[in-house]
Design a protein around this motif. Structure first.
Motif, short mmCIF file in Angstrom:
data_model
loop_
_atom_site.label_atom_id
_atom_site.label_comp_id
_atom_site.label_asym_id
_atom_site.label_seq_id
_atom_site.Cartn_x
_atom_site.Cartn_y
_atom_site.Cartn_z
N THR A 1 -51.88 10.68 -4.32
CA THR A 1 -52.89 9.82 -4.93
C THR A 1 -52.30 8.49 -5.37
OG1 THR A 1 -54.14 11.76 -5.69
CG2 THR A 1 -54.58 9.65 -6.80
N VAL B 1 -51.85 7.35 -0.60
CA VAL B 1 -53.25 6.96 -0.40
C VAL B 1 -53.45 5.45 -0.52
CG1 VAL B 1 -55.60 7.17 -1.34
CG2 VAL B 1 -54.18 9.21 -1.05
N LEU C 1 -55.20 3.13 2.41
CA LEU C 1 -56.34 2.25 2.17
C LEU C 1 -56.01 0.81 2.53
CD1 LEU C 1 -57.62 3.69 -1.24
CD2 LEU C 1 -58.52 4.12 1.06
N ASP D 1 -65.32 8.84 -1.55
CA ASP D 1 -64.11 8.37 -2.21
C ASP D 1 -64.14 8.73 -3.69
OD1 ASP D 1 -63.19 7.26 0.13
OD2 ASP D 1 -64.04 5.28 -0.27
N GLY D 2 -62.95 8.91 -4.24
CA GLY D 2 -62.86 9.25 -5.66
C GLY D 2 -62.57 10.72 -5.88
N ARG E 1 -63.08 13.29 -2.80
CA ARG E 1 -62.01 13.23 -1.79
C ARG E 1 -60.72 13.83 -2.34
NH1 ARG E 1 -61.27 10.57 2.87
NH2 ARG E 1 -63.24 9.46 2.59
N THR E 2 -60.41 13.53 -3.60
CA THR E 2 -59.19 14.09 -4.22
C THR E 2 -59.26 15.60 -4.29
OG1 THR E 2 -58.89 12.06 -5.53
CG2 THR E 2 -57.72 14.04 -6.26
N THR F 1 -58.69 17.00 -0.88
CA THR F 1 -57.28 16.83 -0.54
C THR F 1 -56.43 17.88 -1.25
OG1 THR F 1 -57.57 14.45 -0.22
CG2 THR F 1 -55.33 15.23 -0.61
#
Length: 248
Positions: free
Chosen positions: A27, A31, A35, A77-78, A81-82, A85
Motif C-alpha cells: 500500500t 501501489v 498508479l 479504489d480505496g 481494493r485494499t 489485495t
C-alpha cells in the motif's frame, strides 16, 4: 490426520501474518508506483484501430481490441481494493506457508524463528530472487514476451533453483553440491523469454524503483513467513515430529 491438521494450522497462521504485513508494505511502496505508471499508460496517444501498415523497419502487427465499454468488474479504489489485495496476499501466504512447512519437515522441521529466517530467505531466493533476475517485475504499459513462454521459464527456474538449493544444503557431498549449483545456473544460461522491443513509455528510474520495492517487499514477506512458521510450529504443532538439526 493430526499431523496434517497441524501443518495446515501453522501455515494458515504464518500466511495470515505475512499476508497482512505485505499488504501494508504494498500500500505504501508498490501501489503508488503502479498508479504513477498508469498515468504514463493513459497518456499514450490514442490507438488507431484502422488496419495496421507495415514499414521497412516494423512489420504490420495485429490490432489489439480495447473494449473500454465492456470491462469486467474490478474492486473500487480505496478500502475495497485494499481488502481484496489483502485477501489475495493472505491466500498466497498460506499457500507458500504450506510449501515451506512441508519442505522443512523433510529436513527435520523449523525449530524457531531464527532458523525460520534461513528457510524464509531460501523461499525468497527460489520464488522471487532467481526468477526476478530473468523476469523482473513489470509496470503497466511495459512490453513483455509471450505469457506461456514466461510461465514455462518461471516454473522451470523455480524448480531448478529449489532442487539446487536442496542439493547444496542437504546433498551431503561435494559432487551433489556442484550439481545443485549447476541446476541453479542453467535457467539463466538459457535465458528468460524477452519481448521483441523494450520500448516503453515508463521512465527507467520509475521501473528501477518498482523493481527495488517489489524485491524488498518480497524479501520481508518471505523472512517474516519463515520466522512465523518457526514460532507457530514450536508453540502449536505438538503433533509434528520432534525438531531435528536443519539449516541453522
Amino acid at each position: 490426520m493430526n499431523i496434517f491438521r497441524n501443518v495446515v494450522f501453522v501455515a494458515a497462521l504464518a500466511g495470515l501474518v505475512a499476508g497482512l504485513v505485505i499488504t501494508a508494505l504494498q500500500t505504501f511502496y508498490t501501489v503508488p508506483l503502479i498508479l504513477q505508471a498508469e498515468t504514463f499508460e493513459n497518456a499514450e496517444p490514442a490507438h488507431d484501430h484502422a488496419a495496421p501498415v507495415a514499414t521497412e523497419t516494423a512489420p504490420a502487427a495485429p490490432v489489439e481490441a480495447h473494449p473500454h465499454d465492456e470491462e469486467g468488474w474490478a474492486p473500487a479504489d480505496g478500502a475495497e481494493r485494499t481488502a481484496f489485495t489483502a485477501l489475495a496476499n493472505i491466500v498466497t501466504g498460506i499457500g507458500f506457508g504450506l510449501l515451506l512447512v512441508v519442505a522443512s519437515e523433510f529436513a527435520g522441521g523449523i525449530t524457531g524463528w531464527r532458523q525460520g529466517l534461513f528457510w524464509g530467505f531460501a523461499g525468497f531466493a527460489v520464488f522471487a530472487l532467481a526468477p526476478g533476475l530473468g523476469l523482473p517485475p513489470e509496470l503497466p504499459a511495459m512490453p513483455a514476451a509471450d505469457l506461456v513462454a514466461r510461465q514455462v521459464w518461471w516454473i522451470a527456474t523455480v524448480a531448478a533453483t529449489g532442487a539446487g538449493l536442496w542439493l547444496v544444503a542437504f546433498g551431503g557431498s561435494a559432487v551433489l553440491a556442484v550439481v545443485g549449483a549447476a541446476l541453479m545456473v542453467i535457467p539463466h544460461i538459457v535465458g528468460a523469454p524477452q519481448p521483441v522491443s523494450h520500448d516503453s513509455p515508463i521512465p527507467p528510474d520509475l521501473h528501477h524503483d518498482f523493481v527495488v520495492a517489489v524485491t524488498i517487499t518480497n524479501l520481508v514477506f518471505w523472512m517474516l513467513l519463515g520466522a512465523a512458521v518457526g514460532v507457530f510450529r514450536t508453540r502449536f504443532a505438538r503433533g509434528l515430529e520432534a525438531p531435528q538439526g536443519s539449516l541453522a
